[in-house]
Design a protein around this motif. Structure first.
Motif, PDB file in Angstrom:
ATOM      1  N   GLU A 160      11.526  44.484 -11.651  1.00 20.83           N
ATOM      2  CA  GLU A 160      11.415  45.399 -10.509  1.00 20.83           C
ATOM      3  C   GLU A 160      11.040  44.641  -9.246  1.00 20.83           C
ATOM      4  OE1 GLU A 160       8.855  49.439  -9.405  1.00 20.83           O
ATOM      5  OE2 GLU A 160       8.088  47.991 -10.874  1.00 20.83           O
ATOM      6  N   LEU A 161      10.054  43.757  -9.348  1.00 17.88           N
ATOM      7  CA  LEU A 161       9.622  42.978  -8.184  1.00 17.88           C
ATOM      8  C   LEU A 161      10.716  42.026  -7.728  1.00 17.88           C
ATOM      9  CD1 LEU A 161       7.291  42.345  -6.252  1.00 17.88           C
ATOM     10  CD2 LEU A 161       6.506  40.617  -7.874  1.00 17.88           C
ATOM     11  N   ARG A 162      11.401  41.398  -8.660  1.00 21.82           N
ATOM     12  CA  ARG A 162      12.487  40.491  -8.318  1.00 21.82           C
ATOM     13  C   ARG A 162      13.578  41.216  -7.533  1.00 21.82           C
ATOM     14  NH1 ARG A 162      13.414  38.732 -12.916  1.00 21.82           N
ATOM     15  NH2 ARG A 162      12.712  36.548 -12.797  1.00 21.82           N
ATOM     16  N   ASP A 163      13.964  42.393  -8.000  1.00 17.08           N
ATOM     17  CA  ASP A 163      15.018  43.155  -7.312  1.00 17.08           C
ATOM     18  C   ASP A 163      14.607  43.511  -5.887  1.00 17.08           C
ATOM     19  OD1 ASP A 163      16.619  43.055  -9.538  1.00 17.08           O
ATOM     20  OD2 ASP A 163      16.089  45.052 -10.260  1.00 17.08           O
ATOM     21  N   LYS A 164      13.357  43.892  -5.701  1.00 12.25           N
ATOM     22  CA  LYS A 164      12.892  44.251  -4.362  1.00 12.25           C
ATOM     23  C   LYS A 164      12.915  43.049  -3.421  1.00 12.25           C
ATOM     24  CE  LYS A 164       9.895  48.190  -5.421  1.00 12.25           C
ATOM     25  NZ  LYS A 164       8.517  48.739  -5.297  1.00 12.25           N
ATOM     26  N   LEU A 165      12.529  41.892  -3.926  1.00 11.89           N
ATOM     27  CA  LEU A 165      12.515  40.689  -3.082  1.00 11.89           C
ATOM     28  C   LEU A 165      13.931  40.241  -2.733  1.00 11.89           C
ATOM     29  CD1 LEU A 165       9.647  38.686  -4.839  1.00 11.89           C
ATOM     30  CD2 LEU A 165       9.527  39.929  -2.668  1.00 11.89           C
ATOM     31  N   LEU A 166      14.831  40.333  -3.696  1.00 19.68           N
ATOM     32  CA  LEU A 166      16.217  39.934  -3.436  1.00 19.68           C
ATOM     33  C   LEU A 166      16.875  40.850  -2.409  1.00 19.68           C
ATOM     34  CD1 LEU A 166      17.460  38.999  -7.029  1.00 19.68           C
ATOM     35  CD2 LEU A 166      16.878  37.450  -5.157  1.00 19.68           C
ATOM     36  N   LYS A 167      16.501  42.121  -2.414  1.00 26.59           N
ATOM     37  CA  LYS A 167      17.060  43.050  -1.438  1.00 26.59           C
ATOM     38  C   LYS A 167      16.606  42.722  -0.029  1.00 26.59           C
ATOM     39  CE  LYS A 167      17.717  47.009  -4.523  1.00 26.59           C
ATOM     40  NZ  LYS A 167      17.266  48.376  -4.901  1.00 26.59           N
ATOM     41  N   ARG A 168      15.549  41.937   0.085  1.00 27.46           N
ATOM     42  CA  ARG A 168      15.065  41.513   1.402  1.00 27.46           C
ATOM     43  C   ARG A 168      15.665  40.179   1.823  1.00 27.46           C
ATOM     44  NH1 ARG A 168       9.276  43.844   2.900  1.00 27.46           N
ATOM     45  NH2 ARG A 168       9.336  45.782   1.706  1.00 27.46           N
ATOM     46  N   ASP A 169      16.666  39.734   1.057  1.00 34.47           N
ATOM     47  CA  ASP A 169      17.444  38.529   1.413  1.00 34.47           C
ATOM     48  C   ASP A 169      16.653  37.230   1.341  1.00 34.47           C
ATOM     49  OD1 ASP A 169      19.765  40.010   1.814  1.00 34.47           O
ATOM     50  OD2 ASP A 169      19.280  40.402   3.918  1.00 34.47           O
ATOM     51  N   PHE A 170      15.623  37.176   0.500  1.00 30.94           N
ATOM     52  CA  PHE A 170      14.986  35.893   0.247  1.00 30.94           C
ATOM     53  C   PHE A 170      15.895  35.074  -0.670  1.00 30.94           C
ATOM     54  CE2 PHE A 170      11.117  38.667   0.810  1.00 30.94           C
ATOM     55  CZ  PHE A 170      10.788  38.165   2.053  1.00 30.94           C
ATOM     56  N   LEU A 171      15.782  33.754  -0.592  1.00 30.87           N
ATOM     57  CA  LEU A 171      16.628  32.897  -1.420  1.00 30.87           C
ATOM     58  C   LEU A 171      16.380  33.182  -2.900  1.00 30.87           C
ATOM     59  CD1 LEU A 171      16.301  29.436   0.386  1.00 30.87           C
ATOM     60  CD2 LEU A 171      18.229  31.026   0.463  1.00 30.87           C
ATOM     61  N   PRO A 172      17.437  33.389  -3.688  1.00 30.66           N
ATOM     62  CA  PRO A 172      17.263  33.695  -5.115  1.00 30.66           C
ATOM     63  C   PRO A 172      16.449  32.649  -5.849  1.00 30.66           C
ATOM     64  CG  PRO A 172      19.519  34.129  -4.442  1.00 30.66           C
ATOM     65  CD  PRO A 172      18.855  33.461  -3.280  1.00 30.66           C
ATOM     66  N   GLU A 173      16.670  31.359  -5.539  1.00 29.85           N
ATOM     67  CA  GLU A 173      15.927  30.323  -6.240  1.00 29.85           C
ATOM     68  C   GLU A 173      14.438  30.355  -5.878  1.00 29.85           C
ATOM     69  OE1 GLU A 173      18.453  28.279  -2.966  1.00 29.85           O
ATOM     70  OE2 GLU A 173      18.607  29.922  -4.405  1.00 29.85           O
ATOM     71  N   ALA A 174      14.132  30.746  -4.634  1.00 32.47           N
ATOM     72  CA  ALA A 174      12.729  30.873  -4.228  1.00 32.47           C
ATOM     73  C   ALA A 174      12.076  32.061  -4.939  1.00 32.47           C
ATOM     74  CB  ALA A 174      12.637  31.042  -2.709  1.00 32.47           C
ATOM     75  N   VAL A 175      12.815  33.146  -5.055  1.00 31.26           N
ATOM     76  CA  VAL A 175      12.299  34.336  -5.740  1.00 31.26           C
ATOM     77  C   VAL A 175      12.056  34.041  -7.219  1.00 31.26           C
ATOM     78  CG1 VAL A 175      12.853  36.692  -6.462  1.00 31.26           C
ATOM     79  CG2 VAL A 175      13.352  35.940  -4.117  1.00 31.26           C
ATOM     80  N   ASP A 176      13.000  33.355  -7.860  1.00 37.79           N
ATOM     81  CA  ASP A 176      12.846  33.038  -9.287  1.00 37.79           C
ATOM     82  C   ASP A 176      11.623  32.160  -9.529  1.00 37.79           C
ATOM     83  OD1 ASP A 176      15.053  34.511  -9.956  1.00 37.79           O
ATOM     84  OD2 ASP A 176      16.432  32.824  -9.975  1.00 37.79           O
ATOM     85  N   GLU A 177      11.416  31.170  -8.673  1.00 35.20           N
ATOM     86  CA  GLU A 177      10.244  30.296  -8.849  1.00 35.20           C
ATOM     87  C   GLU A 177       8.949  31.072  -8.631  1.00 35.20           C
ATOM     88  OE1 GLU A 177       8.360  26.266  -6.837  1.00 35.20           O
ATOM     89  OE2 GLU A 177      10.513  26.392  -7.222  1.00 35.20           O
ATOM     90  N   LEU A 178       8.951  31.962  -7.651  1.00 36.25           N
ATOM     91  CA  LEU A 178       7.763  32.766  -7.388  1.00 36.25           C
ATOM     92  C   LEU A 178       7.451  33.675  -8.576  1.00 36.25           C
ATOM     93  CD1 LEU A 178       5.553  33.883  -5.541  1.00 36.25           C
ATOM     94  CD2 LEU A 178       7.257  35.460  -4.600  1.00 36.25           C
ATOM     95  N   ILE A 179       8.462  34.332  -9.127  1.00 41.47           N
ATOM     96  CA  ILE A 179       8.248  35.218 -10.275  1.00 41.47           C
ATOM     97  C   ILE A 179       7.667  34.433 -11.447  1.00 41.47           C
ATOM     98  CG2 ILE A 179       9.404  36.660 -11.996  1.00 41.47           C
ATOM     99  CD1 ILE A 179       9.160  38.010  -9.303  1.00 41.47           C
ATOM    100  N   ALA A 180       8.195  33.236 -11.687  1.00 42.19           N
ATOM    101  CA  ALA A 180       7.704  32.415 -12.792  1.00 42.19           C
ATOM    102  C   ALA A 180       6.230  32.055 -12.601  1.00 42.19           C
ATOM    103  CB  ALA A 180       8.552  31.152 -12.910  1.00 42.19           C
TER     104      ALA A 180
END
Length: 249
Positions: free
Chosen positions: A121-141
């Motif tokens: 859920e958090l990942r989807d919300k961040l991606l919708k804000r156009d943050f870099l996918p690789e940055a979002v994945d590292e943050l989630i981890a």
């Protein structure tokens, strides 16, 4: 001793600069004419782009040589129109990883401060804000590693809260948890220990029956059944509880 002036350049030699006819006025009008042709070419490019003629912008689409000043026509630095259209304005290039990560982290912490989130859920919300996918994945981890994100704990807390507050059935809870991107095994584990479906359905039916007193029996029955169905209770439970509540009311 008298200095000897250099020999004049032969008018027919290759080094002699051609003199435009008509004097200074002709010399000044030539670049203007070429600039106007170049502007016309650019206008045509923009018009075709607006009309959706994307094939016009192939790699071979170059600035017409006839529209370019002689000193630019032979330059290797003249890009094609297709290349020019793909250039980003200065300062509008793609955001770098560190900047995107920092912004995503700040946004994620604000969201988690408001309420718990599942990882998906958090990942989807961040991606919708156009943050870099690789940055979002590292943050989630990293959030998972630090236990700020724990999908199993989230699922169990969600079941307890929504079972009590919204009186949702096991089926409805499974549906809601799946929407949040939780794995099937986590969802099943969270609702495994949930029981008392009949008792919970009765609570919902009794509340609805109390708010429909004075209406015809058929209307009350239809509304109670609809309420129970929306909460995800099985049809057999819905019918049984509705009839019991209406008889007792």
């Amino acid at each position: 001793m008298t200095s000897k002036s250099p020999d004049p350049i032969d008018r027919d030699s290759d080094l002699a600069e051609p003199r435009p006819r008509g004097g200074d006025s002709a010399r000044s009008s030539a670049p203007t004419t070429k600039l106007a042709k170049l502007r016309e070419a650019i206008t045509e490019i923009d018009q075709r782009h607006a009309e959706g003629q994307s094939e016009y912008f192939g790699e071979a689409t170059l600035v017409p040589e006839s529209s370019v000043a002689p000193d630019l026509a032979s330059s290797t630095d003249v890009p094609s129109f297709a290349d020019a259209l793909s250039f980003d304005d200065e300062g509008d290039g793609p955001e770098d990883f560190d900047a995107s990560y920092a912004k995503a982290k700040k946004t994620a912490m604000n969201m988690l401060a408001m309420r718990d989130h599942a990882s998906g859920e958090l990942r989807d919300k961040l991606l919708k804000r156009d943050f870099l996918p690789e940055a979002v994945d590292e943050l989630i981890a990293k959030l998972q590693k630090s236990r700020l994100l724990d999908d199993e704990e989230f699922a169990h807390r969600y079941v307890r809260a929504h079972r009590e507050r919204r009186k949702l059935s096991r089926t409805a809870l499974k549906r809601e948890l799946s929407k949040k991107g939780l794995a099937a095994e986590i969802v099943s584990g969270a609702v495994e220990g949930v029981d008392g479906e009949d008792d919970l359905a009765r609570q919902v039916a009794e509340k609805k029956a109390a708010s429909t007193r004075g209406l015809d029996y058929e209307v009350r029955e239809r509304r109670i059944l609809g309420m129970l169905a929306r909460r995800g209770f099985a049809s057999s439970v819905c019918l049984k509880v509705t009839r019991e509540v209406l008889v007792e009311d």
